[in-house]
Motif scaffolding. Structure first.
Motif, short mmCIF file in Angstrom:
data_model
loop_
_atom_site.label_atom_id
_atom_site.label_comp_id
_atom_site.label_asym_id
_atom_site.label_seq_id
_atom_site.Cartn_x
_atom_site.Cartn_y
_atom_site.Cartn_z
N SER A 127 0.81 -1.13 -0.15
CA SER A 127 0.07 0.07 -0.19
C SER A 127 0.97 1.39 0.08
O SER A 127 1.24 1.87 0.99
CB SER A 127 -1.04 0.03 1.28
OG SER A 127 -1.80 1.15 1.36
N ARG A 128 0.92 1.89 -1.07
CA ARG A 128 2.21 2.99 -1.42
C ARG A 128 2.08 4.05 -0.46
O ARG A 128 3.16 4.60 -0.33
CB ARG A 128 2.48 2.95 -2.80
CG ARG A 128 2.82 1.88 -3.68
CD ARG A 128 2.76 2.16 -5.12
NE ARG A 128 3.46 3.26 -5.36
CZ ARG A 128 4.87 2.98 -5.72
NH1 ARG A 128 5.46 1.71 -5.80
NH2 ARG A 128 5.85 3.80 -6.04
N ARG A 241 -13.49 0.50 3.23
CA ARG A 241 -13.45 2.01 2.35
C ARG A 241 -11.92 1.96 2.00
O ARG A 241 -11.89 2.37 0.54
CB ARG A 241 -13.85 3.25 3.06
CG ARG A 241 -15.34 3.30 3.44
CD ARG A 241 -15.92 4.44 4.28
NE ARG A 241 -15.40 5.56 3.83
CZ ARG A 241 -15.13 6.74 4.49
NH1 ARG A 241 -15.23 6.87 5.75
NH2 ARG A 241 -14.80 7.77 3.65
N PHE A 242 -10.94 1.82 2.76
CA PHE A 242 -9.33 1.99 2.45
C PHE A 242 -9.33 0.85 1.49
O PHE A 242 -8.62 0.99 0.37
CB PHE A 242 -8.83 1.80 3.45
CG PHE A 242 -7.33 1.69 3.54
CD1 PHE A 242 -6.44 2.43 2.93
CD2 PHE A 242 -6.70 0.31 3.49
CE1 PHE A 242 -5.20 2.26 2.60
CE2 PHE A 242 -5.49 0.02 3.47
CZ PHE A 242 -4.52 1.03 2.85
N LEU A 243 -9.58 -0.40 1.76
CA LEU A 243 -9.44 -1.39 0.87
C LEU A 243 -10.20 -1.26 -0.41
O LEU A 243 -9.63 -1.77 -1.43
CB LEU A 243 -9.80 -2.94 1.56
CG LEU A 243 -8.96 -3.20 2.73
CD1 LEU A 243 -9.70 -4.30 3.28
CD2 LEU A 243 -7.52 -3.57 2.45
N CYS A 244 -11.38 -0.82 -0.47
CA CYS A 244 -11.99 -0.48 -1.67
C CYS A 244 -11.11 0.68 -2.61
O CYS A 244 -11.05 0.22 -3.73
CB CYS A 244 -13.34 0.04 -1.64
SG CYS A 244 -14.45 -1.22 -0.96
N LYS A 245 -10.37 1.52 -2.09
CA LYS A 245 -9.79 2.70 -2.65
C LYS A 245 -8.32 2.01 -3.24
O LYS A 245 -8.03 2.22 -4.31
CB LYS A 245 -9.44 3.56 -1.70
CG LYS A 245 -8.59 4.68 -2.53
CD LYS A 245 -8.43 5.69 -1.41
CE LYS A 245 -7.23 6.92 -1.99
NZ LYS A 245 -8.13 7.70 -3.02
N GLY A 276 -6.60 7.67 1.67
CA GLY A 276 -8.01 7.08 2.11
C GLY A 276 -8.21 6.29 3.39
O GLY A 276 -8.86 5.38 3.55
N LEU A 277 -7.29 6.81 4.25
CA LEU A 277 -7.33 6.27 5.74
C LEU A 277 -6.97 7.17 6.99
O LEU A 277 -5.85 8.20 6.61
CB LEU A 277 -6.50 4.77 5.85
CG LEU A 277 -6.60 4.21 6.70
CD1 LEU A 277 -8.01 3.37 6.97
CD2 LEU A 277 -5.50 2.89 7.08
N MET A 282 1.49 10.60 7.49
CA MET A 282 0.96 10.84 6.03
C MET A 282 2.28 10.48 5.07
O MET A 282 3.36 10.82 5.63
CB MET A 282 0.55 12.24 5.90
CG MET A 282 -0.70 12.83 7.05
SD MET A 282 -1.02 14.22 7.21
CE MET A 282 -1.58 14.39 8.57
N HIS A 283 1.99 9.99 4.15
CA HIS A 283 2.88 9.34 3.14
C HIS A 283 2.80 9.50 1.85
O HIS A 283 1.46 9.08 1.34
CB HIS A 283 3.38 7.85 3.74
CG HIS A 283 4.60 7.28 2.92
ND1 HIS A 283 5.76 8.09 2.42
CD2 HIS A 283 4.69 6.19 2.24
CE1 HIS A 283 6.48 7.43 1.86
NE2 HIS A 283 5.84 6.12 1.69
N VAL A 284 3.60 9.81 1.12
CA VAL A 284 3.41 9.65 -0.55
C VAL A 284 4.79 9.15 -1.44
O VAL A 284 5.80 9.46 -1.04
CB VAL A 284 3.26 11.29 -1.08
CG1 VAL A 284 3.01 11.02 -2.61
CG2 VAL A 284 2.10 11.93 -0.43
#
Length: 379
Positions: A127-128, A241-245, A276-277, A282-284
């Motif tokens: 999950s990047r 919701r996170f897994l759906c995203k 989405g969580l 916070m990470h990108v």
């Protein structure tokens, strides 16, 4: 002083040809060459039992990677760096009668805390946009109470027992941390406990090239985690919701959540933001080295303090990275009240050879400091 020999010179030519004499593997050494000597072995494979069985007086190991990991040998032993190992090897090859002495253990000063060489580093690929690891905890060479029901090493030839010993790894770092916070807050969810540990952690001073990709939010502060002020909490719906995203479908989500029940993503409100969580960090991960930075994180915090509180956002960011918090003030009037905000992160292309840009968001009410690392990773 004791005679010094390396594994190759101590080799038993009748041993299995595929085994490595330089590493002192089983079956490669001759007793008449090892007995009464200190043996120098390449690679840290814990061959002390072999040296002991052959009557060796001691051993010197050259670890491949884990130079910071201590061990308890069955016989007098030590480990040296690769560079020092090369010097020892050259010395053995330069004299007819090489000798050595292993001194008693002594105390030395060192810079700490740091992340162990064998500890996992990010970025993670599953999950990047979720920063991993989450946090760091003391787990390297921990001296603690030990059972006398077993020997210090547990090896068959060891007959030493002690009330204390050293151990390393997640077995030492993990179990006690969450349980301590849970004992004060038995009604808190796992995500609330994780949030408390992460947002009250002390950022690591020694970061190295991997920075937060090695330590996450920093080193745990269990006392601070008992009274974090605010927590980032999640429920089952949040994770679905996170897994759906993330692109999972109803069948795979059901399997991930440990059952056969199917979860239809269309029946859940879409997860917002870059990740989405409602995560404490916070990470990108940028798509390419030349990508510009643009991310939005939506967060909701729950007040776990008492009375009225006013939290103000304090942002620390490096040059070239813009971090804006909307709103930048959160007002709470009671226990379990929730407030939402968003964090907008922008920046130009990351130049030079920089791999990680690190910023920090801190919510502060003069009593609590609720910290969230903001990490940009450039592939």
């Amino acid at each position: 002083m004791y005679p010094l020999i390396d594994g190759v010179r101590a080799s038993n030519k009748s041993g299995d040809s595929y085994r490595n004499a330089s590493a002192c593997d089983y079956g490669t050494l001759a007793m008449d060459k090892v007995k009464g000597k200190i043996v120098f072995c390449l690679e840290n494979r814990r061959q002390d039992s072999i040296i002991q069985e052959l009557g060796g007086a001691g051993m010197i190991l050259v670890p491949e990677l884990m130079q910071d990991l201590a061990f308890i040998p069955l016989i007098p032993g030590t480990s040296v760096s690769f560079e020092d190992g090369k010097k020892i090897y050259q010395y053995i090859n330069s004299t007819k009668n090489p000798q050595a002495l292993i001194y008693k253990t002594r105390t030395v000063k060192m810079t700490a805390p740091f992340v162990a060489s064998f500890s996992s580093r990010g970025p993670q690929q599953l999950s990047r946009n979720i920063l991993k690891p989450d946090i760091a905890a003391p787990g390297l060479n921990i001296l603690a109470a030990y059972s006398k029901l077993t020997t210090i090493t547990g090896q068959p030839t060891d007959n030493r027992y002690s009330l204390f010993s050293i151990m390393s790894g997640t077995s030492m770092a993990c179990p006690h941390a969450a349980a301590y916070v849970k004992s004060f807050h038995p009604d808190w969810s796992p995500s609330a406990i994780k949030s408390a540990l992460m947002t009250t952690a002390t950022p690591m001073r020694i970061k190295g090239e991997d920075a937060e990709l090695g330590s996450g939010s920093g080193q745990i502060n269990p006392l601070g985690a008992v009274h974090p002020g605010l927590v980032y909490d999640n429920n089952m719906s949040s994770y679905i919701r996170f897994l759906c995203k993330e692109g999972y479908n109803s069948t795979t989500i059901g399997l991930l959540l440990g059952g056969k029940k199917k979860y239809d993503c269309s029946s859940f409100k879409p997860a917002q933001g870059t990740d989405g969580l409602n995560y404490p960090s916070m990470h990108v991960q940028l798509q390419s080295p030349n990508s510009s930075i643009s991310a939005v994180f939506y967060r909701t915090v729950t007040h776990v303090g008492y009375g009225n509180s006013v939290y103000k956002a304090i942002v620390t960011s490096p040059k070239g990275l813009s971090v804006k918090v909307v709103p930048d003030t959160l007002v709470f009037h009671g226990l379990h009240q929730q407030q939402s905000f968003k964090v907008i992160v922008k920046g130009d292309q990351v130049r030079d050879k920089v791999l990680v840009l690190s910023a920090l968001l801190e919510w502060n009410d003069s009593k609590h400091s609720v910290k969230s690392p903001i990490v940009i990773y450039r592939p």
